[in-house]
Design a protein around this motif. Structure first.
Motif, PDB file in Angstrom:
ATOM      1  N   ALA B  65      13.414  50.707  -1.569  1.00  0.00           N
ATOM      2  CA  ALA B  65      14.481  49.906  -2.165  1.00  0.00           C
ATOM      3  C   ALA B  65      15.820  50.182  -1.488  1.00  0.00           C
ATOM      4  CB  ALA B  65      14.599  50.199  -3.648  1.00  0.00           C
ATOM      5  N   ARG B  66      15.820  51.084  -0.524  1.00  0.00           N
ATOM      6  CA  ARG B  66      17.063  51.549   0.090  1.00  0.00           C
ATOM      7  C   ARG B  66      18.062  51.937  -0.984  1.00  0.00           C
ATOM      8  NH1 ARG B  66      18.578  48.745   5.598  1.00  0.00           N
ATOM      9  NH2 ARG B  66      16.518  48.434   6.450  1.00  0.00           N
ATOM     10  N   ALA B  67      17.600  52.765  -1.910  1.00  0.00           N
ATOM     11  CA  ALA B  67      18.452  53.099  -3.049  1.00  0.00           C
ATOM     12  C   ALA B  67      18.187  54.529  -3.503  1.00  0.00           C
ATOM     13  CB  ALA B  67      18.181  52.135  -4.196  1.00  0.00           C
ATOM     14  N   TYR B  68      19.130  55.052  -4.299  1.00  0.00           N
ATOM     15  CA  TYR B  68      18.955  56.338  -4.960  1.00  0.00           C
ATOM     16  C   TYR B  68      18.922  56.098  -6.460  1.00  0.00           C
ATOM     17  CZ  TYR B  68      20.569  58.463  -0.582  1.00  0.00           C
ATOM     18  OH  TYR B  68      20.720  58.853   0.709  1.00  0.00           O
ATOM     19  N   LEU B  69      18.059  56.820  -7.151  1.00  0.00           N
ATOM     20  CA  LEU B  69      18.063  56.784  -8.611  1.00  0.00           C
ATOM     21  C   LEU B  69      18.709  58.062  -9.114  1.00  0.00           C
ATOM     22  CD1 LEU B  69      14.532  55.477  -9.648  1.00  0.00           C
ATOM     23  CD2 LEU B  69      16.684  54.224  -9.451  1.00  0.00           C
ATOM     24  N   THR B  70      19.512  57.921 -10.144  1.00  0.00           N
ATOM     25  CA  THR B  70      20.070  59.101 -10.791  1.00  0.00           C
ATOM     26  C   THR B  70      20.436  58.702 -12.217  1.00  0.00           C
ATOM     27  OG1 THR B  70      21.666  60.904 -10.605  1.00  0.00           O
ATOM     28  CG2 THR B  70      22.475  58.694 -10.118  1.00  0.00           C
ATOM     29  N   LYS B  71      20.731  59.715 -13.062  1.00  0.00           N
ATOM     30  CA  LYS B  71      21.141  59.393 -14.422  1.00  0.00           C
ATOM     31  C   LYS B  71      22.629  59.608 -14.553  1.00  0.00           C
ATOM     32  CE  LYS B  71      17.033  59.857 -17.239  1.00  0.00           C
ATOM     33  NZ  LYS B  71      16.131  61.007 -17.385  1.00  0.00           N
ATOM     34  N   VAL B  72      23.320  58.578 -15.026  1.00  0.00           N
ATOM     35  CA  VAL B  72      24.748  58.692 -15.266  1.00  0.00           C
ATOM     36  C   VAL B  72      24.946  58.497 -16.757  1.00  0.00           C
ATOM     37  CG1 VAL B  72      26.996  57.659 -14.852  1.00  0.00           C
ATOM     38  CG2 VAL B  72      25.347  57.860 -12.978  1.00  0.00           C
ATOM     39  N   VAL B  77      20.612  54.690 -13.150  1.00  0.00           N
ATOM     40  CA  VAL B  77      21.260  53.723 -12.265  1.00  0.00           C
ATOM     41  C   VAL B  77      20.628  53.821 -10.877  1.00  0.00           C
ATOM     42  CG1 VAL B  77      23.479  53.765 -13.463  1.00  0.00           C
ATOM     43  CG2 VAL B  77      23.083  55.303 -11.543  1.00  0.00           C
ATOM     44  N   ALA B  78      20.651  52.685 -10.178  1.00  0.00           N
ATOM     45  CA  ALA B  78      20.159  52.641  -8.799  1.00  0.00           C
ATOM     46  C   ALA B  78      21.349  52.361  -7.891  1.00  0.00           C
ATOM     47  CB  ALA B  78      19.112  51.546  -8.651  1.00  0.00           C
ATOM     48  N   LEU B  79      21.664  53.324  -7.024  1.00  0.00           N
ATOM     49  CA  LEU B  79      22.798  53.168  -6.111  1.00  0.00           C
ATOM     50  C   LEU B  79      22.275  52.733  -4.750  1.00  0.00           C
ATOM     51  CD1 LEU B  79      24.567  56.522  -7.008  1.00  0.00           C
ATOM     52  CD2 LEU B  79      25.264  54.224  -7.740  1.00  0.00           C
ATOM     53  N   SER B  80      22.856  51.671  -4.222  1.00  0.00           N
ATOM     54  CA  SER B  80      22.451  51.232  -2.879  1.00  0.00           C
ATOM     55  C   SER B  80      22.882  52.273  -1.864  1.00  0.00           C
ATOM     56  CB  SER B  80      23.091  49.892  -2.554  1.00  0.00           C
ATOM     57  OG  SER B  80      23.047  49.679  -1.163  1.00  0.00           O
ATOM     58  N   GLU B  81      21.964  52.642  -0.971  1.00  0.00           N
ATOM     59  CA  GLU B  81      22.321  53.669   0.005  1.00  0.00           C
ATOM     60  C   GLU B  81      23.050  53.078   1.211  1.00  0.00           C
ATOM     61  OE1 GLU B  81      18.453  55.305   0.844  1.00  0.00           O
ATOM     62  OE2 GLU B  81      18.126  53.911   2.474  1.00  0.00           O
ATOM     63  N   ILE B  82      23.349  51.770   1.167  1.00  0.00           N
ATOM     64  CA  ILE B  82      24.084  51.129   2.262  1.00  0.00           C
ATOM     65  C   ILE B  82      25.576  51.278   1.995  1.00  0.00           C
ATOM     66  CG2 ILE B  82      24.519  48.954   3.437  1.00  0.00           C
ATOM     67  CD1 ILE B  82      21.633  48.163   2.683  1.00  0.00           C
ATOM     68  N   MET B 123      29.887  53.021  -4.435  1.00  0.00           N
ATOM     69  CA  MET B 123      28.591  52.522  -3.975  1.00  0.00           C
ATOM     70  C   MET B 123      28.115  51.365  -4.861  1.00  0.00           C
ATOM     71  SD  MET B 123      26.993  56.286  -3.301  1.00  0.00           S
ATOM     72  CE  MET B 123      25.414  55.905  -2.560  1.00  0.00           C
ATOM     73  N   ASP B 124      27.506  50.367  -4.202  1.00  0.00           N
ATOM     74  CA  ASP B 124      26.986  49.220  -4.943  1.00  0.00           C
ATOM     75  C   ASP B 124      25.779  49.643  -5.784  1.00  0.00           C
ATOM     76  OD1 ASP B 124      28.895  47.673  -3.741  1.00  0.00           O
ATOM     77  OD2 ASP B 124      27.561  46.932  -2.166  1.00  0.00           O
ATOM     78  N   ARG B 125      25.535  48.886  -6.878  1.00  0.00           N
ATOM     79  CA  ARG B 125      24.392  49.210  -7.738  1.00  0.00           C
ATOM     80  C   ARG B 125      23.406  48.057  -7.777  1.00  0.00           C
ATOM     81  NH1 ARG B 125      26.557  52.398 -13.049  1.00  0.00           N
ATOM     82  NH2 ARG B 125      27.769  53.969 -11.918  1.00  0.00           N
ATOM     83  N   TYR B 126      22.133  48.399  -7.878  1.00  0.00           N
ATOM     84  CA  TYR B 126      21.113  47.383  -8.101  1.00  0.00           C
ATOM     85  C   TYR B 126      20.762  47.361  -9.575  1.00  0.00           C
ATOM     86  CZ  TYR B 126      20.378  47.306  -3.057  1.00  0.00           C
ATOM     87  OH  TYR B 126      20.545  47.189  -1.717  1.00  0.00           O
ATOM     88  N   LYS B 127      20.273  46.193 -10.011  1.00  0.00           N
ATOM     89  CA  LYS B 127      19.853  46.067 -11.399  1.00  0.00           C
ATOM     90  C   LYS B 127      18.586  46.896 -11.620  1.00  0.00           C
ATOM     91  CE  LYS B 127      18.238  42.507 -14.299  1.00  0.00           C
ATOM     92  NZ  LYS B 127      17.797  41.125 -14.278  1.00  0.00           N
ATOM     93  N   VAL B 128      18.519  47.639 -12.733  1.00  0.00           N
ATOM     94  CA  VAL B 128      17.283  48.359 -13.047  1.00  0.00           C
ATOM     95  C   VAL B 128      16.747  47.886 -14.391  1.00  0.00           C
ATOM     96  CG1 VAL B 128      17.634  50.471 -11.728  1.00  0.00           C
ATOM     97  CG2 VAL B 128      18.650  50.259 -13.979  1.00  0.00           C
TER      98      VAL B 128
END
Ligand code: HEM
Ligand code: FES
Lengths: 430, 167
Positions: B65-72, B77-82, B123-128
């Motif tokens: 997904a080119r993304a990182y998952l973490t809990k905020v 949340v899914a943060l775009s790694e771009i 960082m941009d976020r993707y919908k989860v």
């Protein structure tokens, strides 16, 4: 009659070679009208154009390098498929399996770098000579476009090996486009053919690189040379004493500089034919720099020597240094530091300090527009360096700033764009 | 001369109008022809892990997904790694617990807030979505990262940065 003459004198020979034996000046001039390639050259040029200090033959060098790129590029095309699955392997195969493949790739890569250098240096030389002044303003503008197309050719070619260097330099380069107000994102998507650099991008860059941009460059170069030829006999450089602004009137030259310093074109015409000049015989007077000399053979031999010298340099470099090839492109791992090609290093350095709209869009836009506007803004009609102090100093300052920024970005930046002395750790990439 | 448009004038204007229309049509069709057909590529839904497996003190990379998952604040949340600056992939630095972009040195905290450097936003976020007990990242739906200065979380660096941070 020797063989050569026999061939020339046969029915077929005469149909092919329509150029007369070049005995008199008239024959030599006729040789220009009769030959397609030669007619891009003027018949005569001012004697000063024969000297190295006049042009440093940088225009010729740019042209020769482009020729070298065309030839080596066509050879590379036989073994290169522009898709992420093939490209990297193809380049490896070119280097290891194809006879002379590594050498050809070296020639292509180093010619490309040298061409950027040659075109830029050519522009600077033309500036210092004041050769963009009326009526040559628009040929200078064509020259600026040529510089832009050369950079685009190099940049599109940079992606083709599909290695880490290529992938990330192009990712950053195209991301800059998205900061252009209003149309930025669309231009970027159109260039990339998708949301990130991928197979569509590689194909698009390839088509631009081997078809669209070379054709554009050839068209522009043709117009550039044609205008050079048309203006070849215009007197330009004012060699003289600053206290004595009256130029010598030069009979036989279409343009002279009268007392008020306004250049004029006598009877409104440029010279298309042989210029009436010195009497053919009996005049043993020393030629001055402004006197016309025949292009055939005087300028042609010099161009031939310059071309050979450039090709020799390319050959030597290509035999000595191999073109770099990093690991295969990996979208999930940005190398640290990530470096743009050296000719964009100054921009990349600015990008680390200013908002991308400023560093990636406004600054390069202002440079290109400023260069194009230069001949229209510089209203000073004089050519001699002593009359152009402000212009020369301004241009030099900008150039030096740019060179310093380029050097910093290229050699003095390491991981996370931190300052690293190049002698401690080398991070430059070519 | 009559006021009526004579043939000469008509042709003289007509061919220019015709050429103009042809040029416009050419431009339009080329643009459409070359316009990328989006929806292809990685703009898709990516199934990842159970919400409980998403860490709250570090990040979990989802390469597809080119993304990182973490809990905020207990929310996945899914943060775009771009990188929002110029598109480099932003790695997570374990020693500082922050993101450090290798290209021009932008630093983001674990929640993707912009801390320092030239990027214009966080960082941009993707919908989860949680579907069948699994976190699903929708890479076709992106929201732009928060403006610089926003503090979604307040976590000072855990330790030294990975790269020399940008002066
Ligand atoms: C002004 C003209 C040109 C410039 C500045 C230029 C520049 C470049 C550069 C920088 C590369 C990457 C080189 C490498 O990694 O080895 C490249 C690759 C390539 N170029 Fe050109 N090029 C030019 C003209 C052409 C032409 C005219 C063709 C073909 C007709 C061509 C075909 C190729 C091919 C097939 C590659 C990929 C092979 C490779 O990367 O080694 N180029 N070019
Ligand atoms: S791309 Fe990340 S800081 Fe420039």
């Amino acid at each position: 009659m020797n063989v050569k003459e026999r061939v020339r004198d046969s029915t077929i020979g005469r149909s092919i070679f329509r150029i007369p034996e070049r005995v008199t000046e008239r024959d030599r001039a006729a040789g220009h009208w009769a030959s397609f390639l030669m007619h891009l050259y003027p018949v005569k040029v001012r004697r000063v154009e024969l000297t190295f200090k006049y042009s440093a033959f940088l225009g010729v060098a740019s042209l020769v390098l482009f020729g070298s790129l065309l030839v080596s590029g066509i050879f590379l095309m036989f073994f290169y498929v522009p898709s992420p699955a093939n490209a990297y392997g193809n380049i490896q195969a070119i280097q290891t399996e194809v006879p002379f493949g590594q050498y050809l790739r070296n020639v292509h890569r180093w010619s490309a770098h040298l061409m950027v250098l040659a075109v830029a240096a050519h522009m600077a030389r033309v500036f210092y000579r004041g050769a963009y002044k009326s009526p040559k303003e628009f040929n200078w503008v064509i020259g600026v476009l040529l510089l832009v197309v050369t950079l685009l050719l190099s940049f599109t070619g940079y992606l083709l090996p599909w290695d880490q260097l290529a992938y990330w330099a192009v990712t950053v380069g195209t991301a800059m486009a998205s900061y252009v107000p209003i149309v930025g994102d669309q231009v970027r998507d159109l260039l990339l053919g998708g949301p990130t650099v991928g197979s569509a991008t590689l194909l698009r860059f390839y088509v631009l690189h081997v078809a669209v941009l070379p054709v554009a460059l050839v068209a522009l170069v043709t117009a550039h040379l044609w205008r050079w030829r048309k203006d070849s006999m215009l007197t330009t450089d004012e060699i003289g004493d600053p206290d004595e602004p009256v130029a010598k009137l030069q009979p036989g030259l279409p343009m002279t500089e009268p007392a008020n310093g306004e250049p004029i074109v006598l009877d409104g015409k440029r010279v298309l034919g042989v210029v009436p000049g010195k009497p053919a015989a009996g005049d043993r007077k020393e030629l001055s720099d402004e006197d016309p000399v025949m292009v055939w053979p005087h300028l042609l031999v010099r161009h031939a020597v310059a071309a050979l010298a450039v090709l020799f340099v390319v050959l030597l470099i290509a035999l000595t240094f191999d073109a770099p090839l990093k690991e295969i492109a990996n979208p999930t791992d940005t190398p640290n530091p990530e470096k743009a090609p050296w000719y964009f290093a100054a921009l990349q350095e600015l990008l680390a300090h200013f908002h991308p709209l400023v560093a990636g869009v406004l600054v390069p836009g202002a440079i290109v527009m400023g260069l194009m506007a230069l001949p229209y803004m510089d209203r000073n009609p004089r050519f001699g360096p002593e009359f152009r102090r402000i212009a020369r100093i301004t241009f030099t300052i900008f150039m030096v700033i740019w060179i310093i920024l380029t050097l910093i970005g290229f050699a003095f930046r390491g991981p996370s764009w931190s300052w690293v002395w190049p002698w401690e750790e080398w991070h430059g990439e070519l | 001369m009559s006021d009526a448009l004579d043939r000469r004038e008509f042709l003289a204007t007509g061919w220019k109008v015709g050429a103009g229309l042809l040029a416009a049509a050419g431009l339009w069709t080329s643009w459409d022809y070359l316009w990328p057909r989006l929806g292809a590529g990685f703009a898709a839904k990516v199934k990842t892990v159970a919400p409980d497996a998403v860490p709250a003190n570090t990040v979990l990379e989802i390469p597809e997904a080119r993304a990182y998952l973490t809990k905020v604040n207990d929310e996945v949340v899914a943060l775009s790694e771009i990188c929002t600056h110029l598109g480099c992939k932003v790695p997570f630095c374990d020693s500082s617990g922050q993101f450090e972009c290798p290209c021009h040195g932008t630093v983001f905290n674990r929640a993707g807030d912009h801390l320092a450097g030239p990027a214009p936003r966080g960082m941009d976020r993707y919908k989860v979505e949680i579907v069948d007990g699994v976190v699903e990242v929708d890479t076709s739906e992106k929201t732009s990262g928060p403006a610089p200065g926003t503090e979604t979380i307040n976590e000072p660096p855990l330790g030294p940065p990975c790269g020399d941070s940008h002066a």
